[in-house]
Scaffold this motif. Structure first.
Motif, PDB file in Angstrom:
ATOM      1  N   SER A   1       2.129   3.192  -1.860  1.00 50.28           N
ATOM      2  CA  SER A   1       1.673   4.001  -3.221  1.00 50.28           C
ATOM      3  C   SER A   1       0.226   4.871  -2.356  1.00 50.28           C
ATOM      4  O   SER A   1      -0.289   6.302  -3.464  1.00 50.28           O
ATOM      5  CB  SER A   1       1.652   3.603  -4.718  1.00 50.28           C
ATOM      6  OG  SER A   1       0.235   2.527  -4.683  1.00 50.28           O
ATOM      7  N   SER A   2      -0.280   4.468  -1.406  1.00 46.73           N
ATOM      8  CA  SER A   2      -1.470   5.367  -1.051  1.00 46.73           C
ATOM      9  C   SER A   2      -1.913   5.872   0.432  1.00 46.73           C
ATOM     10  O   SER A   2      -1.916   4.814   1.102  1.00 46.73           O
ATOM     11  CB  SER A   2      -2.825   4.160  -1.383  1.00 46.73           C
ATOM     12  OG  SER A   2      -4.128   4.240  -0.898  1.00 46.73           O
TER      13      SER A   2
ATOM     14  N   ASN B   1       0.573  -1.193   0.168  1.00 44.02           N
ATOM     15  CA  ASN B   1       0.112  -0.486  -0.020  1.00 44.02           C
ATOM     16  C   ASN B   1       0.707   1.184   0.203  1.00 44.02           C
ATOM     17  O   ASN B   1       0.259   2.541   0.643  1.00 44.02           O
ATOM     18  CB  ASN B   1      -1.084  -0.068   1.299  1.00 44.02           C
ATOM     19  CG  ASN B   1      -2.538  -0.619   1.126  1.00 44.02           C
ATOM     20  OD1 ASN B   1      -3.023  -0.525   0.965  1.00 44.02           O
ATOM     21  ND2 ASN B   1      -1.343  -1.954   1.114  1.00 44.02           N
TER      22      ASN B   1
END
Length: 450
Positions: free
Chosen positions: A141-142, A139
């Motif tokens: 990139s988020s 996760n």
């Protein structure tokens, strides 16, 4: 011949035996805990199945209406939904027992000896760190979903022990103690994570006020430990209200209220009296409270929490596929199914090699691997952290629940495949260990140590 002493510069663990058999009294105590957790695990699974079926039935609206029904007193920040009461209130009882058990293990249990505690504690840390890293990488990139990094860090002891009971495991008692210690330690790590990373808008006034009833509770429990041990009604009338006020003030402060449960558990004395001078003085107040509260926690508190937390509207196969494709669910599944066993097994192996310790001759590394797989069953605390990360009922929370359920099922099936085979090989050995040739009430295998 005396064993060769460790070389200069080596620590006391050099050349020791990992997972050596503990005392018979400790084996009996752990066995009793596991039997109670087995029943609690079965009830937990039943409650979760009922919630899932109800939440995906034509009557699903009634389930969510019940979960979101609000009751309480606003000025104390206690106007909570039924789901929140289960998460903040009932789980505080569960974590009260976590505090009792952890203190009992390190004050009067076999784990008070550093040579026996270092491996399961280090393994628990490894089993927490690697799943969190795996989730974070999935996760990365988020930032929104990265907040759930702690979801796959905890092992559900009740669920894991229930799987052991279904398997009919005849694993050596040292491995069952290892599993229990892993679960207790990583629950403590999880609640520490909750306290530091999932508390917001901390209010200093109620937090400082909470110290007053907590201090009085601690003083009375320590000063009148024998009195409260003999008179259960007095504990309900005096200690319970002080504990409830402490819980309410901690909740109002913005720190998750389950932290209060751990603090209250730590405040209870383990040894019966200061004059006894050791753990052999008989049951202390912590052990007495554990006997009284564990049936309520395992039989009611945790199953009710599971009922209100596990209900998620999947939306058929299409909805299930969408949920599993979410990086949240993927990170949780990889963290629990791969991260947990690799973290636990890897840390244990590295530690044994670093200290030149040897595995106890009664079992093999494949047994440790099976228990490490079983530790990938994350449920109660994982569901709690998911709600704290994304908010109860949000899309990411629903996907996290699907990931937790899927990962727990996969971990249970993999552990069953490994441990079922080992069961048959240990059955005969376990029967021999029960033989008591000198008829003194203690199996001879516990008397072979020098």
């Amino acid at each position: 011949m005396n064993p060769t002493p460790p070389p200069p510069g080596r620590n006391k663990f050099f050349g020791s035996t990992v997972f050596a058999r503990g005392s018979y009294a400790e084996a009996l105590r752990i066995g009793e805990i596991l039997r109670k957790e087995t029943v609690g695990g079965a009830l937990l699974v039943i409650a979760a199945v009922i919630a899932l079926v109800w939440a995906n039935s034509p009557a699903s609206d009634s389930y969510f209406a019940l979960r979101d029904f609000t009751v309480g007193y606003e000025p104390w920040h206690l106007d909570l939904s039924m789901g929140a009461w289960a998460a903040d209130g009932l789980l505080a009882i569960f974590f009260f027992l976590v505090g009792l058990e952890l203190k009992r293990e390190f004050v009067a249990g076999d784990l008070r000896q550093p040579s026996k505690s270092v491996v399961p504690v280090a393994a628990a840390v490894g089993g927490v760190a690697l799943p969190a890293v795996i989730y974070a990488l999935v996760n990365l990139s988020s930032p929104e979903t990265l907040r759930g990094w702690a979801i796959p860090t905890a092992t559900d002891i009740a669920f894991a022990v229930a799987v052991l009971a279904i398997i009919g495991s005849h694993l050596p008692s040292a491995l069952r103690i290892f599993l229990l210690t892993l679960a207790v330690v990583d629950d403590l790590i999880a609640i520490t994570i909750i306290a530091f990373f999932y508390s917001s808008d901390i209010q200093a006034a109620p937090l400082l006020l909470a110290l007053i009833p907590l201090a009085l509770y601690t003083f009375l429990a320590q000063k009148y430990r024998r009195f409260f041990g003999r008179h259960a009604a007095a504990a309900w009338l005096i200690l319970l209200p002080l504990g409830a006020v402490t819980w309410a003030l901690v909740h109002a402060s913005g720190i998750h209220a389950t932290v209060a449960g751990v603090l209250l558990g730590f405040a209870i004395p383990v040894i019966r009296s200061q004059a006894s001078g050791g753990p052999g003085a008989g049951p202390g107040l912590a052990e007495i409270f554990e006997h009284r509260f564990r049936p309520f926690s395992a039989g009611m508190a945790v199953p009710i929490f599971a009922f209100f937390s596990a209900g998620v509207a999947v939306g058929g196969w299409e909805g299930l596929g969408s949920a599993l494709a979410d990086p949240v669910a993927l990170g949780i599944i990889l963290g629990l199914v791969l991260g947990k066993p690799i973290g636990i097994m890897g840390t244990t192996w590295v530690l044994t090699k670093a200290t030149r310790a040897s595995l106890d001759s009664s079992f093999k590394w494949i047994d440790v691997f099976g228990v490490a797989l079983l530790a990938g069953i994350g449920f109660t605390v994982s569901l709690l952290v998911a709600e704290l990360s994304f908010g109860n009922g949000s899309l990411h929370d629903d996907h996290a629940k699907v990931g937790i359920l899927a990962a727990s099922l996969i971990a249970a099936l993999l552990a069953t495949a490994v441990l079922r085979t080992r069961n048959r090989q240990y059955r005969a050995t376990e029967e021999l260990e029960k033989v008591n040739s000198d008829h003194d009430g203690v199996p001879d295998v516990y008397q072979e140590r020098t």
